[in-house]
Design a protein around this motif. Structure first.
Motif, short mmCIF file in Angstrom:
data_model
loop_
_atom_site.label_atom_id
_atom_site.label_comp_id
_atom_site.label_asym_id
_atom_site.label_seq_id
_atom_site.Cartn_x
_atom_site.Cartn_y
_atom_site.Cartn_z
N ASP A 2 47.25 5.20 -24.06
CA ASP A 2 46.99 3.83 -24.51
C ASP A 2 46.04 3.09 -23.56
O ASP A 2 45.74 3.56 -22.46
CB ASP A 2 48.29 3.07 -24.71
CG ASP A 2 49.03 2.75 -23.42
OD1 ASP A 2 48.43 2.77 -22.33
OD2 ASP A 2 50.23 2.46 -23.49
N ALA A 3 45.57 1.94 -24.01
CA ALA A 3 44.55 1.18 -23.28
C ALA A 3 45.02 0.76 -21.90
O ALA A 3 44.27 0.86 -20.92
CB ALA A 3 44.13 -0.04 -24.09
N LEU A 4 46.25 0.28 -21.78
CA LEU A 4 46.75 -0.17 -20.48
C LEU A 4 46.84 0.99 -19.49
O LEU A 4 46.45 0.86 -18.33
CB LEU A 4 48.10 -0.85 -20.64
CG LEU A 4 48.66 -1.49 -19.38
CD1 LEU A 4 47.69 -2.48 -18.75
CD2 LEU A 4 49.99 -2.17 -19.68
N GLU A 89 44.58 -5.98 -25.93
CA GLU A 89 44.33 -4.54 -26.01
C GLU A 89 42.90 -4.26 -26.49
O GLU A 89 42.24 -3.35 -25.97
CB GLU A 89 45.33 -3.87 -26.94
CG GLU A 89 45.18 -2.36 -26.97
CD GLU A 89 46.29 -1.68 -27.76
OE1 GLU A 89 46.43 -0.46 -27.58
OE2 GLU A 89 46.98 -2.35 -28.55
N ASN A 93 40.08 -2.17 -24.50
CA ASN A 93 39.39 -1.05 -25.14
C ASN A 93 37.88 -1.22 -25.12
O ASN A 93 37.15 -0.23 -24.96
CB ASN A 93 39.89 -0.84 -26.57
CG ASN A 93 41.17 -0.03 -26.61
OD1 ASN A 93 41.36 0.90 -25.84
ND2 ASN A 93 42.06 -0.40 -27.52
#
Length: 101
Positions: A2-4, A89, A93
């Motif tokens: 995921d982005a984080l 998010e 991204n």
């Protein structure tokens, strides 16, 4: 991934016992409401890399709801971005996509 998680890895990759003492990633909230992100690029592979500003839902495209917007740019050796309250998010991204290009 995921982005984080990817942003955390990018940050860790920059840490060289020097960079992290004067540079970093700042994520704050805005009062309209929304998010603001600044990522220091000095001393990274991204230093000096250009970014065509990314934006929607602003200026002539603005809607009255005020929550569907994003703005990303590079200035003064920083990736700076802001967006509506559910755009964190997406902002991350956009940074990661630009960083990988």
């Amino acid at each position: 991934m995921d982005a984080l998680t990817r942003l955390q890895q990018w940050y860790l990759d920059q840490c060289d016992e020097d960079w992290e003492h004067s540079c970093g990633v700042t994520i704050t909230t805005l009062d309209n409401p929304g998010w603001n992100i600044e990522i220091d690029l000095a001393g990274t592979k991204l230093e000096g890399k250009a970014l065509e500003p990314i934006h929607y839902g602003m200026f002539e495209d603005a809607e009255t709801s005020g929550s569907e917007w994003i703005f990303c740019k590079v200035a003064d050796n920083k990736f700076s971005a802001a967006g509506g309250p559910q755009k964190l998010e997406e902002i991350i991204n956009e940074f990661l996509k630009w960083a990988a290009a």
